[in-house]
Design a protein around this motif. Structure first.
Motif, PDB file in Angstrom:
ATOM      1  N   GLN A 195       0.830  -1.206   0.000  1.00 35.33           N
ATOM      2  CA  GLN A 195       0.000   0.000   0.000  1.00 35.33           C
ATOM      3  C   GLN A 195       0.864   1.254   0.000  1.00 35.33           C
ATOM      4  N   GLY A 196       1.949   1.234   0.747  1.00 33.52           N
ATOM      5  CA  GLY A 196       2.833   2.392   0.775  1.00 33.52           C
ATOM      6  C   GLY A 196       3.428   2.683  -0.591  1.00 33.52           C
ATOM      7  N   ARG A 197       3.826   1.640  -1.300  1.00 28.91           N
ATOM      8  CA  ARG A 197       4.416   1.831  -2.625  1.00 28.91           C
ATOM      9  C   ARG A 197       3.362   2.311  -3.632  1.00 28.91           C
ATOM     10  N   SER A 199       0.797   4.130  -2.878  1.00 29.76           N
ATOM     11  CA  SER A 199       0.520   5.527  -2.536  1.00 29.76           C
ATOM     12  C   SER A 199       1.550   6.456  -3.154  1.00 29.76           C
ATOM     13  N   ALA A 202       0.588   6.778  -6.683  1.00 30.47           N
ATOM     14  CA  ALA A 202      -0.656   7.540  -6.800  1.00 30.47           C
ATOM     15  C   ALA A 202      -0.390   9.037  -6.656  1.00 30.47           C
ATOM     16  N   ASN A 203       0.526   9.410  -5.768  1.00 27.17           N
ATOM     17  CA  ASN A 203       0.867  10.825  -5.616  1.00 27.17           C
ATOM     18  C   ASN A 203       1.419  11.397  -6.911  1.00 27.17           C
ATOM     19  N   ARG A 206      -1.378  11.940  -9.399  1.00 27.53           N
ATOM     20  CA  ARG A 206      -2.168  13.124  -9.041  1.00 27.53           C
ATOM     21  C   ARG A 206      -1.473  14.402  -9.482  1.00 27.53           C
ATOM     22  N   GLU A 224       6.070  15.496  -0.257  1.00 24.87           N
ATOM     23  CA  GLU A 224       4.928  14.674   0.136  1.00 24.87           C
ATOM     24  C   GLU A 224       5.379  13.322   0.693  1.00 24.87           C
ATOM     25  N   GLU A 225       6.453  12.764   0.154  1.00 22.69           N
ATOM     26  CA  GLU A 225       6.945  11.498   0.687  1.00 22.69           C
ATOM     27  C   GLU A 225       7.521  11.661   2.088  1.00 22.69           C
ATOM     28  N   HIS A 259      10.452   6.806  -1.560  1.00 21.87           N
ATOM     29  CA  HIS A 259       9.594   6.066  -0.631  1.00 21.87           C
ATOM     30  C   HIS A 259      10.368   4.951   0.058  1.00 21.87           C
TER      31      HIS A 259
END
Length: 346
Positions: A195-197, A199, A202-203, A206, A224-225, A259
């Motif tokens: 999920q972290g990867r 995200s 996904a950032n 966006r 953001e990271e 990340h």
């Protein structure tokens, strides 16, 4: 093509044609009123005699063609004509010439007009023959509708569709690789790691969406990271470097790398203790290569790991994919990692 301008355009053109055909019989006053009507219209409109010689044009024709036509010129008010594919279109084969030679309206045609200054306009012509009361051909009227903005919008949409398709395929390949390589001791740990990867990716998507797919901000990706680790303590995480717009592949790779580095630092490095510090800075040299330096300090004493986990492997993998380089220094005070990429143009 008429549906673009309303269902009554065909009738409107026919009415103009009928008025023009009857104007000579109605006398000079009717002709003057007819010409005043055409001058008031915002669309480029002109008329010719039965031979194709221009007999009238309105001000909108001058604005459209970028030139002032001459009464008596043949077939068209424009300077040069082309087919939509760029092939030159002789004036004696233009839609107006066809309408007169074949004595019929011409519809569903598109052409490109070049002005004397070199600028071009995509347009739809509506040449319509004019006939007298006995049905004899006496001339024609033509309306030129500028569709340049519509064509440009269509081209942008086609480019955007192709770009989204390419980036979607690229993103799916990245996700598949992450899924294949993610390892964990339990389903819960696997879910949290994956999920972290996701995200991180996904950032990036966006950011591209917000910029209309023109590029993603490197500074925003890094901020953001690292935001979860910098909250409440501005000195804990230092970020230095001019903002750079990154293309999709590079942005996704850097997001994954940052990340993984941050996750590792939060588990074992400087971000795992309140006293730890992290500094990340980057610069682009004149050859447009990007160098990013990750420096940890103040955390637990660091030693080089004896086993390469997925985090290290993921970073190495994305760097190699972009023909980049990575160096690591496992200093006792913290990890120093330098990433370099050969290009940064979005």
């Amino acid at each position: 093509m008429l549906d673009l301008f309303g269902p009554s355009d065909e009738a409107r053109i026919g009415e103009i044609a009928r008025q023009a055909a009857n104007s000579s019989a109605a006398g000079a006053d009717s002709e003057r009123r007819f010409r005043d009507l055409l001058q008031a219209l915002p669309a480029a409109i002109y008329t010719t005699d039965a031979e194709g010689r221009i007999t009238f044009f309105n001000q909108a024709c001058i604005d459209f063609a970028g030139r002032t036509p001459k009464i008596g010129e043949m077939w068209c008010v424009t300077w040069k004509l082309y087919l939509p594919d760029g092939t030159p279109l002789p004036h004696d084969k233009c839609p107006m010439a066809i309408a007169l030679k074949q004595n019929r309206p011409v519809r569903d045609a598109e052409a490109v007009a070049e002005r004397p200054d070199g600028s071009r306009i995509c347009f739809v012509p509506y040449p319509t023959p004019l006939r007298d009361e006995d049905g004899r051909l006496v001339g024609a009227v033509n309306m030129l509708v500028d569709i340049t903005a519509r064509k440009q919008a269509e081209e942008r949409m086609m480019l955007l569709t192709a770009e989204v398709d390419h980036r979607s395929n690229n993103l799916l390949a990245v996700i598949q690789a992450m899924l294949r390589l993610t390892k964990a001791d339990s389903a819960e740990a696997f879910q949290a790691t994956f999920q972290g990867r996701l995200s991180a990716l996904a950032n990036v998507q966006r950011l591209f969406s917000a910029s209309r797919w023109t590029g993603a901000s490197l500074k925003t990706i890094v901020e953001e990271e690292l935001r979860p680790y910098a909250s409440g303590d501005r000195e804990r995480v230092g970020i230095e470097g001019d903002d750079i717009s990154l293309p999709a592949t590079l942005a996704q790779s850097i997001a994954v790398a940052i990340h993984e580095l941050a996750t590792n630092a939060a588990k074992y490095g400087s971000l795992s203790t309140p006293s730890g510090r992290l500094n990340i800075r980057w610069e682009a040299d004149p050859a447009t290569s990007l160098v990013l330096r990750w420096s940890e300090s103040g955390g637990p004493e660091v030693t080089e790991p004896t086993r390469k986990g997925f985090g290290v492997g993921a970073v190495d993998g994305v760097i190699r994919t972009l023909r980049g380089r990575i160096t690591r220094q496992w200093r006792p005070e913290g990890l120093v990692c330098e990433l370099s990429f050969p290009g940064v143009a979005a």
